[in-house]
Motif scaffolding. Sequence first.
Motif, PDB file in Angstrom:
ATOM      1  N   ASP A  73      -7.544 -20.029 -48.694  1.00  0.00           N
ATOM      2  CA  ASP A  73      -6.789 -19.284 -49.559  1.00  0.00           C
ATOM      3  C   ASP A  73      -7.857 -18.419 -50.470  1.00  0.00           C
ATOM      4  N   LEU A  74      -8.734 -18.951 -50.963  1.00  0.00           N
ATOM      5  CA  LEU A  74      -9.946 -18.428 -51.766  1.00  0.00           C
ATOM      6  C   LEU A  74     -10.425 -17.346 -50.965  1.00  0.00           C
ATOM      7  N   GLN A  75     -10.973 -17.378 -49.790  1.00  0.00           N
ATOM      8  CA  GLN A  75     -11.532 -16.169 -49.125  1.00  0.00           C
ATOM      9  C   GLN A  75     -10.505 -15.167 -48.868  1.00  0.00           C
ATOM     10  N   ILE A  89      -6.399 -19.579 -58.493  1.00  0.00           N
ATOM     11  CA  ILE A  89      -7.343 -20.730 -57.289  1.00  0.00           C
ATOM     12  C   ILE A  89      -8.386 -20.988 -58.455  1.00  0.00           C
ATOM     13  N   GLY A  90      -8.933 -19.968 -59.177  1.00  0.00           N
ATOM     14  CA  GLY A  90     -10.296 -20.479 -60.296  1.00  0.00           C
ATOM     15  C   GLY A  90      -9.438 -21.341 -61.187  1.00  0.00           C
ATOM     16  N   SER A  91      -8.351 -21.364 -61.634  1.00  0.00           N
ATOM     17  CA  SER A  91      -7.914 -22.185 -62.565  1.00  0.00           C
ATOM     18  C   SER A  91      -7.949 -23.530 -62.132  1.00  0.00           C
ATOM     19  N   SER A  92      -7.370 -23.654 -60.690  1.00  0.00           N
ATOM     20  CA  SER A  92      -7.186 -24.901 -59.843  1.00  0.00           C
ATOM     21  C   SER A  92      -8.700 -25.632 -60.074  1.00  0.00           C
ATOM     22  N   LEU A  93      -9.500 -24.761 -59.399  1.00  0.00           N
ATOM     23  CA  LEU A  93     -11.037 -25.282 -59.334  1.00  0.00           C
ATOM     24  C   LEU A  93     -11.424 -25.737 -60.760  1.00  0.00           C
ATOM     25  N   VAL A  97     -15.897 -17.550 -61.196  1.00  0.00           N
ATOM     26  CA  VAL A  97     -15.677 -17.651 -59.666  1.00  0.00           C
ATOM     27  C   VAL A  97     -15.839 -16.414 -58.741  1.00  0.00           C
ATOM     28  N   PRO A  98     -15.314 -15.292 -58.882  1.00  0.00           N
ATOM     29  CA  PRO A  98     -15.579 -14.332 -57.899  1.00  0.00           C
ATOM     30  C   PRO A  98     -17.178 -13.747 -58.302  1.00  0.00           C
ATOM     31  N   THR A  99     -17.751 -14.110 -59.434  1.00  0.00           N
ATOM     32  CA  THR A  99     -19.299 -13.913 -59.567  1.00  0.00           C
ATOM     33  C   THR A  99     -20.351 -14.518 -58.884  1.00  0.00           C
ATOM     34  N   PHE A 100     -19.786 -15.759 -58.652  1.00  0.00           N
ATOM     35  CA  PHE A 100     -20.695 -16.845 -57.969  1.00  0.00           C
ATOM     36  C   PHE A 100     -20.361 -16.469 -56.607  1.00  0.00           C
ATOM     37  N   PHE A 101     -19.125 -15.957 -56.087  1.00  0.00           N
ATOM     38  CA  PHE A 101     -18.866 -15.717 -54.542  1.00  0.00           C
ATOM     39  C   PHE A 101     -19.685 -14.339 -54.018  1.00  0.00           C
ATOM     40  N   VAL A 102     -19.729 -13.365 -54.932  1.00  0.00           N
ATOM     41  CA  VAL A 102     -20.426 -12.297 -54.495  1.00  0.00           C
ATOM     42  C   VAL A 102     -21.811 -12.428 -54.618  1.00  0.00           C
ATOM     43  N   ALA A 103     -22.523 -13.444 -55.817  1.00  0.00           N
ATOM     44  CA  ALA A 103     -23.837 -13.295 -55.934  1.00  0.00           C
ATOM     45  C   ALA A 103     -24.410 -14.281 -54.738  1.00  0.00           C
ATOM     46  N   GLY A 104     -23.705 -15.517 -54.409  1.00  0.00           N
ATOM     47  CA  GLY A 104     -24.073 -16.549 -53.521  1.00  0.00           C
ATOM     48  C   GLY A 104     -23.731 -16.081 -51.980  1.00  0.00           C
ATOM     49  N   HIS A 105     -22.881 -15.157 -52.083  1.00  0.00           N
ATOM     50  CA  HIS A 105     -22.592 -15.021 -50.729  1.00  0.00           C
ATOM     51  C   HIS A 105     -23.015 -13.569 -49.819  1.00  0.00           C
TER      52      HIS A 105
END
Length: 530
Positions: A207-209, A254-258, A307-315
């Motif tokens: 779902d996050l992807q 999804i970020g709120s659930s995390l 959440v999307p910041t981590f996603f972009v920076a770490g991926h």
Amino acid sequence: MIENAALLTAFIKIACLIASFLVLNGTWTLYRNYTSPLWRLKGPARGNFFWGNQKEKTIPEWLNEYGRVLTHASFLRRPRLLLSDTKAVSHIVSHATVYPKDENLRYILGQLVGNGMIVAEGDEHKRQRRVMNPAFGNAHIKELIPIFFEKALQLRDTLNVQCANSDVGYRTNAIDWMTKTTLDIIGIAGFGYDFHALDTAQAGKSDLQLAFDAVGSAAAGRFRMVQAMIPIFRLIPTQNAAALRSAQKNMDSIGSSLLSEAKQMVALGEKVTNAGKDLFSLLVRANTATDLPAHQKLSDKDVVTQVPTFFVAGHETTASSLVWMMYALTRAPHVQEKLRQELLSVPTDTLSFDDLSALPYLDAVMREALRLHAPVIFTERVATKDDILPLSEPIEDRYGNILDSIRVQPGDLILVSNLGINTDPAIWGPDAHEFKPERWMVPRAGVTVSIPGVWSNIMSFWGGARGCIGFRFSILEAKAIAFTLYRSFKFELAVKHEELTSHHFVVQRPYLEKDIAAGPQLPIIVKPIV
């Protein structure tokens, strides 16, 4: 009837006022664009009235022709200062609050990653970064190394299966595999959330992807660029805008659930996945610390935005780095073989932080690949006050005047060429554009020029207060994956390198020149080492 006529008259007057304002504002903008003092500097012709020089994509050629300081035309022929002068760039890096991201760029990035640390400026950026720093410290990043190797070994085993089905090697797109691997890693190391991207038995995406893919697709597009440059166009409803809002809503959900899960686990004093060492849990723990003043704490909304910041920076950035390293090594097979011999001298498949850091040629290859192929090849800033940019050496303007500094005014756009600094022959020598890891093995006089980068005297991770917070994560992750791959496989380009080009959206990626529509590609042939 009289009331309707009065309403119509009022509406017409308001519309006329708005139209007059837009005309005056547009006229003033065009006047300012055409009369800017920046045009006294040398540079290319101003190009298309609407796009300026935006579509020419010849920054390296411009730097070679006009030098380290020049002016070119951006949208609506707005002048933009292009820099690769290290003294001027050092000034910009050390005065981050005077030179923030332009509002137009922040709008584009905000559509993609929300208003997290990448987009935030000034005191808000400092507040977010202060809370996030502990998660990206050396001590915590070291503890993530087993996750890096776990997924790197899974990639190795998957490629071995694919290679077993072919006698001449496995042809594939390297970007697909690098993206899947770094996605799995940021999932577990970043959120304690397994994407199963490398699990071939797993059908579909998480779902996050899916949410992030949808945000990326909806945030792209030429009209989105127009909306960024001309704010009133943001009011125009489009199907793309509706899709973007829906995708962002899913991402926030999804970020709120995390966040809810991380809070529960932090309250219990432990985290089920990886003993609470994923970056998001560490962020939540740091943000709920009792010794953190209330005014410095992030709201739940601010935390979710990371959440999307981590996603972009770490991926995205690490995947891009690995792809370009592979491109460089396929073009220099002797370097690839030399690297392989160093890696094969290690008797184990997994390494500690100290052992991974004790491989000098792997380190040199990594530095050289990031020097030549920085994921982010330029960085845009805007001046917010009158200022003077000092230059490392004098330049000559269009009228023959010699300048040892550049005056900038509020609103002046500045594009720093990270790649230009990384490949400047005056800094790196006449072989600056060649892939030579050996340059990092023995310090040379030509590489002692002070470059304001946060890592390795290059600009690939920017520098100063806005330097990439996740550069340690990215480097160690890439080293673990490279260690595993190049001791197990030989990689060759499946096409001629002349058939490849590159395009930049968030990060730089390779494409097939004749098939841009197919998306980013690096066709390779994988052969196991026997």
